[in-house]
Write a protein that holds these residues in place. Structure first.
Motif, PDB file in Angstrom:
ATOM      1  N   ALA A 231      41.849  56.613  21.942  1.00 45.04           N
ATOM      2  CA  ALA A 231      41.669  55.162  21.883  1.00 45.04           C
ATOM      3  C   ALA A 231      42.905  54.432  22.386  1.00 45.04           C
ATOM      4  CB  ALA A 231      41.356  54.736  20.447  1.00 45.04           C
ATOM      5  N   SER A 232      44.097  54.969  22.101  1.00 47.82           N
ATOM      6  CA  SER A 232      45.333  54.309  22.547  1.00 47.82           C
ATOM      7  C   SER A 232      45.451  54.325  24.068  1.00 47.82           C
ATOM      8  CB  SER A 232      46.561  54.974  21.915  1.00 47.82           C
ATOM      9  OG  SER A 232      46.814  56.247  22.482  1.00 47.82           O
ATOM     10  N   ARG A 233      44.965  55.382  24.699  1.00 46.47           N
ATOM     11  CA  ARG A 233      44.990  55.439  26.173  1.00 46.47           C
ATOM     12  C   ARG A 233      44.097  54.348  26.768  1.00 46.47           C
ATOM     13  NH1 ARG A 233      44.088  61.902  26.151  1.00 46.47           N
ATOM     14  NH2 ARG A 233      46.237  62.550  25.676  1.00 46.47           N
ATOM     15  N   LEU A 234      42.903  54.194  26.202  1.00 51.82           N
ATOM     16  CA  LEU A 234      41.994  53.152  26.682  1.00 51.82           C
ATOM     17  C   LEU A 234      42.565  51.759  26.427  1.00 51.82           C
ATOM     18  CD1 LEU A 234      38.601  54.659  25.441  1.00 51.82           C
ATOM     19  CD2 LEU A 234      39.469  54.628  27.788  1.00 51.82           C
ATOM     20  N   LEU A 235      43.165  51.578  25.243  1.00 48.12           N
ATOM     21  CA  LEU A 235      43.786  50.298  24.920  1.00 48.12           C
ATOM     22  C   LEU A 235      44.917  49.972  25.881  1.00 48.12           C
ATOM     23  CD1 LEU A 235      44.155  50.002  21.052  1.00 48.12           C
ATOM     24  CD2 LEU A 235      43.010  48.420  22.584  1.00 48.12           C
ATOM     25  N   ARG A 236      45.764  50.982  26.129  1.00 49.02           N
ATOM     26  CA  ARG A 236      46.910  50.771  27.014  1.00 49.02           C
ATOM     27  C   ARG A 236      46.441  50.346  28.403  1.00 49.02           C
ATOM     28  NH1 ARG A 236      48.691  55.476  26.451  1.00 49.02           N
ATOM     29  NH2 ARG A 236      49.592  55.011  24.417  1.00 49.02           N
ATOM     30  N   LYS A 237      45.341  50.943  28.849  1.00 50.42           N
ATOM     31  CA  LYS A 237      44.792  50.599  30.164  1.00 50.42           C
ATOM     32  C   LYS A 237      44.300  49.152  30.176  1.00 50.42           C
ATOM     33  CE  LYS A 237      41.392  52.294  33.528  1.00 50.42           C
ATOM     34  NZ  LYS A 237      40.326  53.322  33.779  1.00 50.42           N
ATOM     35  N   GLU A 238      43.584  48.733  29.121  1.00 47.91           N
ATOM     36  CA  GLU A 238      43.042  47.377  29.078  1.00 47.91           C
ATOM     37  C   GLU A 238      44.141  46.331  28.921  1.00 47.91           C
ATOM     38  OE1 GLU A 238      39.527  46.557  26.820  1.00 47.91           O
ATOM     39  OE2 GLU A 238      38.991  48.679  26.728  1.00 47.91           O
ATOM     40  N   VAL A 239      45.093  46.610  28.032  1.00 50.11           N
ATOM     41  CA  VAL A 239      46.185  45.649  27.818  1.00 50.11           C
ATOM     42  C   VAL A 239      47.069  45.566  29.057  1.00 50.11           C
ATOM     43  CG1 VAL A 239      48.197  45.077  26.394  1.00 50.11           C
ATOM     44  CG2 VAL A 239      46.116  45.947  25.315  1.00 50.11           C
ATOM     45  N   SER A 240      47.273  46.683  29.748  1.00 47.01           N
ATOM     46  CA  SER A 240      48.059  46.665  30.990  1.00 47.01           C
ATOM     47  C   SER A 240      47.387  45.775  32.036  1.00 47.01           C
ATOM     48  CB  SER A 240      48.222  48.091  31.544  1.00 47.01           C
ATOM     49  OG  SER A 240      48.989  48.880  30.672  1.00 47.01           O
ATOM     50  N   ALA A 241      46.056  45.809  32.081  1.00 45.39           N
ATOM     51  CA  ALA A 241      45.324  44.946  33.027  1.00 45.39           C
ATOM     52  C   ALA A 241      45.534  43.473  32.675  1.00 45.39           C
ATOM     53  CB  ALA A 241      43.839  45.303  33.006  1.00 45.39           C
ATOM     54  N   ILE A 242      45.534  43.156  31.372  1.00 46.39           N
ATOM     55  CA  ILE A 242      45.788  41.774  30.938  1.00 46.39           C
ATOM     56  C   ILE A 242      47.206  41.358  31.320  1.00 46.39           C
ATOM     57  CG2 ILE A 242      46.030  40.275  28.923  1.00 46.39           C
ATOM     58  CD1 ILE A 242      43.835  41.973  27.578  1.00 46.39           C
ATOM     59  N   ILE A 243      48.165  42.275  31.174  1.00 46.43           N
ATOM     60  CA  ILE A 243      49.571  41.988  31.520  1.00 46.43           C
ATOM     61  C   ILE A 243      49.704  41.695  33.009  1.00 46.43           C
ATOM     62  CG2 ILE A 243      51.871  43.039  31.709  1.00 46.43           C
ATOM     63  CD1 ILE A 243      51.213  44.521  29.071  1.00 46.43           C
ATOM     64  N   ARG A 244      49.070  42.536  33.839  1.00 47.16           N
ATOM     65  CA  ARG A 244      49.168  42.326  35.299  1.00 47.16           C
ATOM     66  C   ARG A 244      48.566  40.981  35.692  1.00 47.16           C
ATOM     67  NH1 ARG A 244      48.145  47.922  35.199  1.00 47.16           N
ATOM     68  NH2 ARG A 244      45.889  47.620  35.381  1.00 47.16           N
ATOM     69  N   GLN A 245      47.445  40.638  35.082  1.00 53.84           N
ATOM     70  CA  GLN A 245      46.813  39.352  35.384  1.00 53.84           C
ATOM     71  C   GLN A 245      47.719  38.189  34.970  1.00 53.84           C
ATOM     72  OE1 GLN A 245      42.972  38.838  33.564  1.00 53.84           O
ATOM     73  NE2 GLN A 245      42.842  36.680  34.106  1.00 53.84           N
ATOM     74  N   ARG A 246      48.354  38.312  33.790  1.00 53.37           N
ATOM     75  CA  ARG A 246      49.229  37.248  33.316  1.00 53.37           C
ATOM     76  C   ARG A 246      50.464  37.111  34.206  1.00 53.37           C
ATOM     77  NH1 ARG A 246      49.400  35.133  28.456  1.00 53.37           N
ATOM     78  NH2 ARG A 246      47.147  35.404  28.724  1.00 53.37           N
ATOM     79  N   LYS A 247      50.994  38.215  34.712  1.00 51.26           N
ATOM     80  CA  LYS A 247      52.135  38.161  35.626  1.00 51.26           C
ATOM     81  C   LYS A 247      51.789  37.347  36.870  1.00 51.26           C
ATOM     82  CE  LYS A 247      54.707  42.393  34.505  1.00 51.26           C
ATOM     83  NZ  LYS A 247      55.101  43.750  34.972  1.00 51.26           N
ATOM     84  N   GLU A 248      50.591  37.561  37.390  1.00 50.14           N
ATOM     85  CA  GLU A 248      50.155  36.813  38.560  1.00 50.14           C
ATOM     86  C   GLU A 248      50.009  35.329  38.239  1.00 50.14           C
ATOM     87  OE1 GLU A 248      49.752  37.793  41.735  1.00 50.14           O
ATOM     88  OE2 GLU A 248      50.617  39.710  41.088  1.00 50.14           O
ATOM     89  N   GLU A 249      49.467  35.020  37.048  1.00 51.36           N
ATOM     90  CA  GLU A 249      49.295  33.621  36.644  1.00 51.36           C
ATOM     91  C   GLU A 249      50.645  32.922  36.495  1.00 51.36           C
ATOM     92  OE1 GLU A 249      45.146  34.261  34.087  1.00 51.36           O
ATOM     93  OE2 GLU A 249      47.060  33.979  33.062  1.00 51.36           O
ATOM     94  N   LEU A 250      51.621  33.634  35.918  1.00 52.24           N
ATOM     95  CA  LEU A 250      52.958  33.052  35.759  1.00 52.24           C
ATOM     96  C   LEU A 250      53.622  32.850  37.123  1.00 52.24           C
ATOM     97  CD1 LEU A 250      54.190  35.128  32.679  1.00 52.24           C
ATOM     98  CD2 LEU A 250      53.871  32.652  32.722  1.00 52.24           C
TER      99      LEU A 250
END
Length: 476
Positions: A231-250
């Protein structure tokens, strides 16, 4: 030929056992160690420690041994062996003060290997400085003045939650609902995430990870530990995608630093891998909702057990509503909830959301005249301190008035830790808990379905054994 094979097999087993015994006992060859038992090789007293929590009395592991080794229970230290490590159990106010004030001097925070395997970036040797910086960033974001803007948001989510999940129900089970609510709040304030379906998918994975963090670290299919790693691997993948999107927004100026904790971290933490930052966000999310859901659940429990306390909380909340001219809660309303917060504090005294945590000795030192070797683990217990009659007379009695005036003496009440490791989310938790209490009592009355069967277990955090079923009625 068969005799040779049998002989070699037996010999290898004996050698392995001798090596295990030698390694186990070598930890305890120092002079002037604290009194105590060391249990079986490798296992030590881990099973007894976990069993006490699952029976609902985690403090008994400590108090039983303190009585065995000491005539006074005020502040003591004894040795044991937990989760594969020699451990000194430190008890009482002076023990808490010693550990809290010597953070990063004599001791540092320590987690079992199971945590390191679920959150790989926590194994990095450079993480101590990053951890300090992360705590500083979280503290800045969670100061009272920074949290003011979240009062209306949390209140809105609370109103929606109670309308959708609690209203028009005859019976319900409290604990899953409080977890659902606190996770929604955490996703909104940490990630600005409020899509119900996406939040639900994340919540299911988070619950799997949280349950497996302090499980026995056996990585076999079907075990809690194995499910937590997946579950942590799947979470890390999803949260990493949110981080990348937020970096682009910033980068494009579409998001502000003040938007949520993720934006604040990205603007202040410096260069770091998305996966490592994802682990930190996951850790904050777990800490930011699991503990609050525990407290809110047991508040429901104790308000049902003590109707006169429920009435005082209700009266306080009614007075706040009667004085208001506008709809919705404001920070000024939260500051008026003094008795309600006393009730929450008494709940956290009897049921600390985190029963205790570990430290690791980074140097040799003495405590209470006993030698603590470098590398040993130390454990301080909020539960054992809170249930000590030297600090809280009649500790089993539920009495919010203990927190009137100046309240308990320093280092005797430690649900949020203390010193440099004081939980940075204390004010965030206070805000969330009081908003729940306000919306709960103004709308509902309730009764416990089966009071005699309502037992508390610690697995790994305190929870009601049956989830706390209640019969609920609309407030007149």
């Amino acid at each position: 030929m068969y005799l040779k094979v049998i002989f070699l097999s037996i010999s290898s087993i004996i050698i392995s056992l001798l090596f295990l015994l030698r390694k186990h006992f070598s930890h305890f060859l120092y002079q002037n160690l604290p009194p105590g038992k060391i249990g079986f090789p490798s296992i030590g007293e881990s099973l007894s420690f976990l069993s006490a929590g699952r029976r609902g009395h985690p403090e008994k592991f400590i108090t039983d041994r303190v009585r065995r080794f000491y005539s006074s229970s005020s502040s003591c230290v004894f040795k044991t062996h937990l989760f594969g490590s020699p451990t000194a159990m430190v008890t009482g106010a002076s023990g808490n003060k010693f550990l809290f004030t010597n953070e990063n001097k004599l001791v540092v925070s320590w987690w079992p290997d199971s945590v390191n395997k679920i959150f790989p970036s926590s194994m990095q040797t450079s993480s101590k400085e990053e951890a300090k910086k992360l705590r500083m960033i979280l503290s800045q974001f969670m100061k009272p003045e920074a949290l003011r803007k979240y009062v209306g948001v949390m209140d809105e989510i609370a109103q929606r939650h109670f309308e959708m999940e609690w209203a028009n129900q005859d019976q319900l089970i409290v604990f899953p609902l409080t977890k659902k609510f606190t996770f929604s709040i955490a996703c909104r304030s940490l990630l600005s995430l409020d899509d119900p379906e996406r939040v639900r998918q994340l919540r299911e994975k988070f619950n799997t990870v949280a349950v497996g963090v302090f499980s026995i670290p056996i990585d076999l299919p079907g075990t809690r530990f194995n499910r937590a790693i997946k579950a942590s691997r799947l979470l890390r993948k999803e949260v990493s995608a949110i981080i990348r999107q937020r970096k682009e927004e910033l980068k494009d100026g579409k998001a502000l630093e003040e938007k949520d904790i993720l934006s604040h971290m990205l603007m202040n933490i410096g260069e770091t891998k998305d996966e490592d930052l994802a682990d930190k966000i996951i850790g904050v999310l777990i800490g930011g909702h699991d503990t609050a859901s525990t407290v809110c659940t047991f508040i429901v429990n104790y308000l049902a057990e003590f109707p006169h306390i429920y009435q005082r909380v209700l009266q306080e909340q009614k007075e706040i509503l009667n004085q208001k001219k506008e709809k919705g809660l404001r920070w000024e309303d939260i500051e008026k909830m003094r008795y309600s917060w006393n009730v929450a504090c008494e709940v956290m005294r009897i049921v600390p959301p985190v029963p205790g945590t570990f430290r690791e000795a980074i140097d040799h030192f003495s405590f209470k005249g006993f030698y603590i070797p470098k590398g040993w683990k130390l454990y301080w217990s909020a539960t054992a301190t809170h249930m000590n009659p030297d600090y809280f007379p009649e500790p089993e009695r539920f009495d919010p008035n203990r927190f009137e005036g100046s309240g308990p003496k320093p280092y005797t009440y430690v649900p949020f830790g203390g010193g440099p490791r004081m939980c940075p989310g204390r004010e965030y938790g206070r805000l969330e808990i009081l908003i729940v209490m306000h919306n709960l009592v103004k709308r509902f009355k309730w009764e416990l379905v089966s009071p005699k069967e309502n037992k508390r277990v610690v697995d790994p955090l305190p929870i009601p054994s049956k989830g706390l079923p209640i019969t609920i009625f609309p407030q007149s």
